[in-house]
Design an enzyme around this catalytic site. Structure first.
Site, PDB file in Angstrom:
ATOM      1  N   GLY A   1     -13.179  -3.730  -0.369  1.00  0.00           N
ATOM      2  CA  GLY A   1     -13.925  -3.459  -0.637  1.00  0.00           C
ATOM      3  C   GLY A   1     -15.235  -2.248  -1.758  1.00  0.00           C
ATOM      4  O   GLY A   1     -16.155  -2.122  -1.297  1.00  0.00           O
TER       5      GLY A   1
ATOM      6  N   GLY B   1     -12.866  -8.183  -2.806  1.00  0.00           N
ATOM      7  CA  GLY B   1     -12.791  -9.629  -2.651  1.00  0.00           C
ATOM      8  C   GLY B   1     -11.264 -10.204  -2.618  1.00  0.00           C
ATOM      9  O   GLY B   1      -9.721 -10.302  -3.197  1.00  0.00           O
TER      10      GLY B   1
ATOM     11  N   ARG C   1       0.993  -1.496  -0.020  1.00  0.00           N
ATOM     12  CA  ARG C   1      -0.020   0.288  -0.215  1.00  0.00           C
ATOM     13  C   ARG C   1       1.063   1.466   0.141  1.00  0.00           C
ATOM     14  O   ARG C   1       0.532   2.175  -0.501  1.00  0.00           O
ATOM     15  CB  ARG C   1      -0.837  -0.301   1.016  1.00  0.00           C
TER      16      ARG C   1
ATOM     17  N   LYS D   1     -20.602 -17.108  -0.864  1.00  0.00           N
ATOM     18  CA  LYS D   1     -21.326 -16.770  -0.206  1.00  0.00           C
ATOM     19  C   LYS D   1     -22.816 -15.912  -1.585  1.00  0.00           C
ATOM     20  O   LYS D   1     -21.478 -14.849  -1.854  1.00  0.00           O
ATOM     21  CB  LYS D   1     -21.975 -16.050   0.206  1.00  0.00           C
TER      22      LYS D   1
HETATM   23  P1  AMP Z   1     -15.033 -13.769  -1.144  1.00  0.00           P
HETATM   24  O1  AMP Z   1     -15.047 -13.162  -0.134  1.00  0.00           O
HETATM   25  O2  AMP Z   1     -16.659 -13.803  -1.692  1.00  0.00           O
HETATM   26  O3  AMP Z   1     -14.514 -13.787  -2.836  1.00  0.00           O
HETATM   27  O4  AMP Z   1     -15.218 -15.296  -1.407  1.00  0.00           O
HETATM   28  C1  AMP Z   1     -14.342 -16.310  -1.278  1.00  0.00           C
HETATM   29  C2  AMP Z   1     -13.712 -17.388  -0.553  1.00  0.00           C
HETATM   30  O5  AMP Z   1     -15.035 -18.360  -1.490  1.00  0.00           O
HETATM   31  C3  AMP Z   1     -13.048 -18.083  -0.933  1.00  0.00           C
HETATM   32  O6  AMP Z   1     -12.152 -17.832   0.379  1.00  0.00           O
HETATM   33  C4  AMP Z   1     -13.001 -19.762  -1.080  1.00  0.00           C
HETATM   34  O7  AMP Z   1     -12.696 -20.134  -0.461  1.00  0.00           O
HETATM   35  C5  AMP Z   1     -14.151 -19.906  -1.177  1.00  0.00           C
HETATM   36  N1  AMP Z   1     -15.204 -20.203  -1.869  1.00  0.00           N
HETATM   37  C6  AMP Z   1     -14.963 -20.583  -2.910  1.00  0.00           C
HETATM   38  N2  AMP Z   1     -15.390 -20.995  -3.423  1.00  0.00           N
HETATM   39  C7  AMP Z   1     -16.024 -22.231  -2.640  1.00  0.00           C
HETATM   40  C8  AMP Z   1     -16.977 -23.752  -2.027  1.00  0.00           C
HETATM   41  N3  AMP Z   1     -17.015 -24.680  -3.283  1.00  0.00           N
HETATM   42  N4  AMP Z   1     -17.460 -24.314  -1.289  1.00  0.00           N
HETATM   43  C9  AMP Z   1     -16.803 -22.870  -0.407  1.00  0.00           C
HETATM   44  N5  AMP Z   1     -15.837 -21.900  -0.156  1.00  0.00           N
HETATM   45  C10 AMP Z   1     -15.885 -21.263  -1.278  1.00  0.00           C
END
Ligand code: AMP
Length: 417
Positions: free
Chosen positions: A398, A375, A36, A219
């Site tokens: 974010g 993310g 950063r 999610k």
């Molecule tokens: P995000 O911060 O919403 O982009 O989510 C990232 C997270 O999603 C990472 O820690 C991944 O391990 C998780 N992830 C991706 N695919 C899967 C899956 N099939 N089952 C559980 N977690 C997942």
């Protein structure tokens, strides 16, 4: 009126710069990742080389009061090394008047953590749980009132204001959104902010078609706003990762123990319906690498994503899905990637995410514009060594996510208005 850093004359001017120096420190207060700081250096050098002086302000961590653990003084050495000049330190960001006034061209002053003051975030702190709503309102009003003084005081140190802290651009804080008003003709973005804004515009405003978004991650709930905004803008929407299984289940698929959010199945179907009406091609996973438990060494089995056996959990994208996605990616002129398509933190389930990074690199080499932002996809692409093989990797998790959601970021609006 917004100014541009490239055309602004900094000669003899004091520039107050909101930087994002929120770097990780270890228990000995050593910086463990200075990315950063390094990303702010081009902007800072521009001011110094133009004959100006610098007053740097940032937050570090989330202190709720003055707390030496979150002092920016630990950063002066590294900032000085990277800039090649000594860096002075102001131990109280509200008592830097004399130091700021004494700055000569080429000199640099770093202010202590802005969040030592509640006024930076503009929210009252340490309120007892049992106070009435009226008392809460009064406390909020009091902070807002003193916030004006706080901003005015910071502004009094300088002749111009630069915001180069994309990581906090989605927060309406004193140093990101309010201080700009004191510099109606002398406010501008730094190079980092300019780069992020251009990257967002390249995808959301002036995209070359076909435009494809790859949305993964864990999610649906955390990506709902992103999906809703993108479904009206893109030509192709690839939905992968853990969130994909909610869509598959909503369509009647059998997903075993895979991650899902039942309550979001109607939303998932609504997104698919809207995409259909708008002629957007949605590509869900057709084949999944599943494990029996959430560990790296768990046995693996490949299933049709609509037919995962009980006792198995979808953890990565399998070859048939990746083939479909590769074709879409390589036929696109603009690609946005947000969120890994598997549990990439477990090396045995990182292949799908690595393949997406490779496809993006290939598309970029063929002339497509590719943005990785918001993310964990940023961590994935960096960790896998592909960060310099795509067009742009965003620095603001974010902030980028909110931009992709279609929100106006207060730190951007304050300069542009
Ligand atoms: P995000 O911060 O919403 O982009 O989510 C990232 C997270 O999603 C990472 O820690 C991944 O391990 C998780 N992830 C991706 N695919 C899967 C899956 N099939 N089952 C559980 N977690 C997942």
């Amino acid at each position: 009126m917004q100014q541009y850093i490239d055309s602004y004359d900094f000669k003899g001017k004091r520039a107050i710069v909101r930087v994002d120096f929120n770097v990780p420190l270890n228990e000995n207060f050593e910086i463990t990742d200075d990315t950063r700081i390094r990303r702010a250096i081009p902007t800072l050098k521009k001011v110094l080389e133009g004959g100006g002086s610098l007053i740097l302000m940032s937050h570090l961590g989330r202190p709720k009061k003055v707390d030496p653990k979150f002092s920016l003084k630990y950063l002066t050495g590294r900032v000085s090394e990277l800039l090649g000049v000594p860096v002075q330190f102001a131990e109280d960001c509200m008592a830097a008047d004399a130091q700021a006034a004494a700055l000569k061209p080429g000199e640099v002053l770093l202010l202590e953590n802005l969040r030592y003051y509640a006024e930076e975030e503009g929210k009252p702190r340490g309120l007892a749980d049992d106070i009435s709503d009226e008392e809460k309102d009064a406390a909020k009003k009091a902070v807002k009132a003193s916030q004006k003084e706080f901003v005015k005081h910071l502004a009094s140190y300088a002749d111009c204001y630069i915001n180069d802290a994309f990581g906090t651009a989605h927060r309406a804080h004193a140093s990101t959104a309010l201080i700009a008003d004191y510099f109606p003709n002398d406010k501008m973005f730094g190079y980092l902010m300019e780069g992020e804004i251009k990257a967002i515009d390249n995808v959301l405003k002036n995209a070359q078609r076909p435009l494809t978004a790859i949305i993964g991650g864990s999610k649906v709930s955390s990506k709902l706003a992103v999906l809703k905004n993108l479904v009206g803008k893109v030509d192709n929407l690839i939905i992968g990762g853990g969130m994909g299984y909610t869509f598959i289940k909503a369509q009647g698929g059998k997903i075993g123990m895979s991650l899902h959010e039942d309550e979001l199945m109607p939303e998932a179907l609504a997104i698919l319906e809207e995409a259909k009406q708008k002629g957007v091609n949605v590509s869900l996973s057709v084949q999944t690498v599943a494990g029996q438990e959430f560990t790296n060494d768990t046995p693996q089995h490949i299933f049709d994503t609509h037919n995962i056996d009980d006792g198995w959990e979808g953890m990565d994208a399998a070859p048939a899905s990746l083939e479909n996605w590769k074709k879409i990616i390589l036929a696109s002129k603009t690609i946005l990637w947000n969120g890994p398509v598997g549990v990439f933190e477990l090396p045995n389930f990182a292949k799908g995410t690595l393949q997406i990074a490779k496809d993006l690199a290939e598309a970029t080499a063929n002339g497509a514009y590719t943005l990785v932002g918001g993310g964990d996809s940023v961590a994935a692409v960096t960790q896998m060594g592909y960060a310099d093989k795509v067009s742009y990797v965003s620095t603001g998790g974010g902030a980028m996510l909110e931009a992709i959601e279609g929100k106006v970021l207060p730190g951007i609006a304050a300069i542009q208005k």
